[in-house]
Design an enzyme around this catalytic site. Structure first.
Site, PDB file in Angstrom:
ATOM      1  CG  ASP A  74      34.014  40.346  35.242  1.00 27.81           C
ATOM      2  OD1 ASP A  74      34.480  40.644  36.475  1.00 27.81           O
ATOM      3  OD2 ASP A  74      33.699  42.253  35.188  1.00 27.81           O
ATOM      4  CD  GLU A  84      34.656  38.211  38.982  1.00 32.78           C
ATOM      5  OE1 GLU A  84      35.776  38.109  40.154  1.00 32.78           O
ATOM      6  OE2 GLU A  84      33.929  38.915  38.242  1.00 32.78           O
TER       7      GLU A  84
END
Length: 697
Positions: free
Chosen positions: A345, A382
């Site tokens: 993330d 990401e």
């Protein structure tokens, strides 16, 4: 305090609470603490029965050993040190703390002002000091022996070029499935019914939304909501307690073993860029109380936190012991829990160096790249955060793959027939070489997606022009404003047959585009079933029917189409090559492998590409050597992506003894493939068609 526990010196490694067969060694990092205390609790976790100082300090690691202590023992930490927020220190021994290396937690914090290190009712509150004991409101850490009988567990090690990722929420995927035992848990995710679904669908990897222990934010609890997605980590080694059916970490291991038996990899969405403690007004639950100035990146005025993540704090990956915790955590999940990879993330945050911007040579990336364990598993970034220069698509070093949001947006816009989008789609179909064809990176570095947990589902992309996030209670201010969606005539549900038909057609076009593109495809769980979130494009706090996949409303026709498109991709290696395709001679063999054509069969010219009205792309893919790829038949595929009106298409010439057969037509999903073709075909409007060469009988 009970006199039955005796603490001896112990060892500084490994960190955390480690059972060795005779007792438990405790080791805790804190550079700025003056004293570190282990608190032991009764079997039911209610009573604090002992407080024992860790007697030794090697460097910045406090450690001690308690003989006779067994797995199952509940514990927590208290750290003594300066409470000087203006200097970055927030020690408060009245606050029970989670061990960052704890392998299991008993639950979640219960919100109470006692969780705060300061007096919340005071002016300049975070500079004050609160003396209430937070233990009654904190979960307990649990000593665990993570040994597990793996038997003949073999990691699938699916090559990236053959991988099809399935992003899923542990609860949302399983909660309403009638055939799942223990729905909403790791065991349910690996139940017989789910294994049957994965294998019939054809995916090769399940990517779990955060499954490490996380926090339910107070502002959500106060509104009767919850942190459903899980992007507020509190324990980087502990499985999320709500996903354990019987409170055993072996349930996670059992899930992995069962998925491996079915040939399916397990990937974890991990959040190392921030923690659930928030900014200076947040609770003291773990890292803040153990060593705030080491665990977090602080502003020049150290009372405040750097917030490149939008969550209130940013983990200080520059600190060697914090980086060690992240690396230890990753290796734990691979070596002890047998997971097959990670999706990071806000990974740009992990690549920030000091007060500067992103650096692909940052310590985190260098540590990953030299690690003999982590270089063997899948690593997906990401590639953005909200900090300065945070958008870094294509900038990550090998062996990282990256979520490609440009693929998502371009495919949506092309099928919405936005002007000027055809050249962008051409790049996406061939692996987004503009972003990824450098530094020896393969085409599989692009993780292609139509949708993800964050945003509309595929059904909602074709059903809503705007987001409908009213249930989140944020006055519609949350979630993406531009979704490149189109409701095709009516906002939301409709009984209009023509609109339903058009929506189904567009979904088929988009799914076909995903599975015909070079790169690594990712499918959001539920998209294959026509799942809707009723227009909510930010369902992070909706642990209810909005987010749960409704298996009773499954679109069986689209499920069947998705299965057949996955099977088609698997059957045609030309669609999943490691090397980039280019409209030029390849150095490897001197042959061309990619041809863009007009509808009349002629090569595309510069003026053709520059036409903003271009809405029909015709591409021929050939094998690198010109020899068959499988079954001694296939040498080329010709695919047409037509977002405009029906057109007459001239097919490329084929060698003598070969012919084109029509294998895919999204306007006729039930038609049998393999129809013979002449020199030209009538291409339907708003459709994808695929033709494959075969030897004439």
């Amino acid at each position: 305090m009970s006199p039955t526990f005796t603490m001896s010196a112990g060892r500084p490694a490994p960190l955390g609470a480690t059972f060795d067969g005779d007792g438990v060694n405790f080791a805790v990092f804190s550079e700025h603490a003056r004293r570190m205390v282990v608190c032991l609790f009764s079997d039911d976790g209610k009573d604090e029965i002992a407080r024992l100082d860790l007697p030794e300090r090697d460097g910045d690691v406090w450690h001690g050993y308690i003989s006779g202590l067994r797995p199952g023992q509940k514990y927590g930490l208290r750290a003594h040190g300066p409470y000087r927020p203006d200097e970055g220190h927030r020690f408060n021994p009245h606050k029970l703390l989670i061990d960052p290396y704890a392998k299991r937690l008993t639950g979640h914090p219960v919100w109470n002002d006692a969780l705060m290190g300061y007096r919340a009712d005071s002016s300049r509150a975070d500079l004050t000091f609160d003396t209430r004991d937070s233990a009654p409101f904190m979960p307990r850490c649990v000593v665990e022996d993570p040994a597990f009988s793996w038997g003949e567990d073999i990691a699938p090690r699916t090559p990236a070029k053959d991988t099809i990722v399935y992003e899923a929420h542990v609860k949302g995927l399983t909660w309403t499935h009638p055939g799942v035992d223990a729905p909403g848990t790791f065991l349910g995710l690996a139940s017989d019914a789910m294994l049957e679904h994965y294998t019939k669908l054809g995916i090769t990897a399940v990517e779990l939304l955060p499954a490490q222990a996380f926090l339910n934010d107070r502002f959500l609890v106060d509104r009767g909501l919850t942190n459903y997605w899980g992007y507020q980590t509190l324990g980087f080694f502990a499985p999320e307690p709500r996903y354990l059916d019987r409170g055993r970490i072996a349930e996670f291991q059992q899930m992995v073993a069962r998925l491996h038996t079915a040939g399916i990899e397990v990937l974890m969405d991990v959040v190392y860029n921030h923690t659930g403690e928030g900014n200076e007004m947040g609770p003291t639950l773990a890292f803040r109380g153990l060593d705030n100035a080491s665990y977090y990146r602080l502003m020049p005025d150290p009372r405040y936190y750097v917030n490149d993540t939008g969550t209130g704090n940013t983990v200080n990956v520059d600190h060697p012991m914090v980086l060690r915790m992240i690396m230890d955590s990753l290796r734990y999940w691979v070596e002890v829990m047998h997971v097959d990879g990670f999706r990071f993330d806000l990974c740009s945050t992990l690549g920030r160096v000091g007060e500067g911007g992103f650096d692909r040579g940052a310590a985190f990336f260098d540590a990953i790249r030299q690690d003999p364990v982590l270089t063997q598993v899948k690593l997906i970034a990401e590639p953005w955060d909200i900090g300065p220069g945070g958008y870094q698509l294509g900038a990550f070093p090998p062996p990282f793959m990256e979520w490609n949001d440009r693929f998502r947006d371009t495919v949506r816009r092309f099928w919405r027939n936005d002007p000027g989008t055809a050249p962008g789609l051409a790049d996406r179909l061939t692996g987004s070489a503009t972003q990824f064809d450098h530094s020896g990176r393969p085409a599989t570095a692009s993780v292609n997606l139509l949708t993800a947990h964050d945003g509309f589902t595929l059904q909602d992309v074709v059903s809503y022009d705007r987001k409908h996030n009213e249930a989140n209670g944020e006055d519609g201010m949350d979630g993406h404003g531009e979704n490149f969606s189109h409701n095709l005539g009516v906002e939301g549900p409709t009984d209009d047959v023509s609109i339903l038909r058009a929506r189904a057609q567009r979904k088929r076009n988009m799914m076909a585009t995903l599975l015909l593109s070079q790169g690594t495809p990712m499918i959001l769980a539920g998209d294959e079933l026509g799942n809707t979130q009723k227009g909510n494009n930010n369902a992070y706090c909706q642990d209810n029917e909005i987010s749960w996949i409704d298996w009773s409303q499954a679109d069986d026709a689209f499920l069947d189409f998705t299965r057949r498109m996955i099977a088609f991709r698997k059957a045609h290696p030309i669609l999943r090559q490691k090397l980039f395709l280019h409209s030029r001679e390849r150095a490897i063999d001197g042959l061309e492998d990619l041809f863009w054509r007009r509808t009349d069969g002629q090569p595309m010219s510069s003026s053709d590409w520059e036409d903003p009205a271009l809405s029909c792309l015709c591409v021929e893919l050939r094998t690198a050597s010109g020899t068959p790829l499988y079954g001694a038949t296939e040498t080329a595929i010709f695919a047409v992506f037509n977002a405009g009106e029906a057109e007459r298409i001239t097919l490329p010439e084929v060698p003598e003894g070969m012919r084109w057969v029509w294998e895919v037509d999204t306007t006729r999903p039930d038609a049998l493939p393999g129809a013979c073709c002449g020199a030209t075909v009538q291409m339907p409007a708003d459709a994808v068609a695929v033709f494959v060469t075969e030897v004439q009988p």
